[in-house]
Enzyme design. Structure first.
Site, short mmCIF file in Angstrom:
data_model
loop_
_atom_site.label_atom_id
_atom_site.label_comp_id
_atom_site.label_asym_id
_atom_site.label_seq_id
_atom_site.Cartn_x
_atom_site.Cartn_y
_atom_site.Cartn_z
N ASN A 5 -16.08 30.69 -15.94
CA ASN A 5 -15.15 29.59 -15.73
C ASN A 5 -15.87 28.53 -14.90
O ASN A 5 -16.00 28.68 -13.68
CB ASN A 5 -13.90 30.11 -15.00
CG ASN A 5 -12.96 29.00 -14.58
OD1 ASN A 5 -13.08 27.86 -15.03
ND2 ASN A 5 -12.00 29.33 -13.72
N GLU A 162 -6.96 38.06 -10.84
CA GLU A 162 -7.76 37.31 -9.87
C GLU A 162 -6.95 37.14 -8.58
O GLU A 162 -6.17 36.18 -8.47
CB GLU A 162 -8.11 35.92 -10.43
CG GLU A 162 -8.92 35.96 -11.70
CD GLU A 162 -9.69 34.66 -11.90
OE1 GLU A 162 -10.92 34.76 -12.03
OE2 GLU A 162 -9.09 33.58 -11.89
N GLY A 231 -18.07 30.71 -9.45
CA GLY A 231 -19.31 30.23 -8.85
C GLY A 231 -20.58 30.79 -9.47
O GLY A 231 -21.53 30.04 -9.74
#
Ligand code: PGA
Length: 247
Positions: A5, A162, A231
């Site tokens: 992502n 998440e 990240g």
């Protein structure tokens, strides 16, 4: 499955360059489904770059209507020409852009109606975690987000757990802690909603500070079927390491 992502990162040239950097290693990976999710603006370029490879693309959001007066939005009809997957209900969209279980559900149904595969994100905040309501919050997100789907449609859906407190913080859930939510909260609801066979077959990803040094242990858990990576998906070497950890 390992899905990157990219959030609101990478220009067109950066998109092209990052894919070209990863392509030699990832273009024909077997045994793990590799998905990259650039911003809308980069999907066209990304599509050309991943052609003739096993790398798949996803979008990060979508409106539920086919077309119309929705300034700034993008529709499933447009996305299906560009990608196979779409991330829906990410916690950043819930927190900053007013998405609710109800709007996530509309988007999930619209995506499926157009043949797009939703990656539906769920997860509790730190406050919810500390007050012991993780199972209630995540349970409602799954039930309400996936309401009204047939078992056949559910087979196309990926759930991503998440925990909000783990996203971008460097503080991942423990492998056992994440697996407990997958196995004891999400999986039983999927089995109840869609039947045991479909519920057992659906993929549940973990996301939140997944890095090359914690991925193998997370991915080895019984009910963690891969990762949704923020990240660490923005650099070729770390994303490649994560894909390898899932093989
Ligand atoms: P992170 O983000 O890997 O940077 O924690 C995960 C996500 O938000 O999908």
């Amino acid at each position: 499955m390992v899905a990157g992502n990219w959030k609101m990162n990478k220009t067109l040239y950066e998109t092209r360059d990052l894919i070209r950097e990863m392509y030699p290693v990832l273009h024909n990976i077997q045994g793990v489904e590799v998905i990259i999710c650039p911003p809308f603006a980069g999907l066209g370029v990304a599509k050309r770059e991943v052609e003739d490879s096993t790398i798949k693309l996803g979008a990060q959001n979508m409106h539920w209507s086919d077309s119309g007066a929705f300034t700034g939005e993008i529709s499933p009809v447009m996305l299906k020409e560009l990608c196979e997957y779409v991330i829906l209900g990410h916690s950043e969209r819930r927190a900053m852009f007013g998405e609710t279980n109800e709007t996530v559900n509309k988007k999930v149904l619209a995506a499926l109606a157009h043949g797009l595969k939703p990656i539906v994100c769920v997860g509790e905040t730190l406050e919810e975690n500390q007050s012991g309501v993780t199972a209630d919050v995540v349970g409602s997100q799954v039930r309400e987000g996936l309401a009204g789907l047939t078992a056949g449609q559910a087979e196309q859906v990926v759930v991503a757990y998440e925990p909000v407190w783990a996203i971008g913080t460097g503080l991942a859930a423990t492998p056992e802690g994440a697996n407990a939510v997958h196995k004891d909260v999400i999986r039983p609801i999927l089995r109840e909603m869609f039947g045991e066979t479909v519920g057992d077959g659906m993929r549940i990803l973990y996301g939140g500070s997944v890095k090359p040094d914690n991925a193998a242990e997370l991915f080895s858990q019984s009910d963690i079927d891969g990762g949704l990576i923020g990240g660490a998906s923005l650099k070729a070497d770390s994303f490649i390491a994560l894909v390898k950890a899932a093989m």
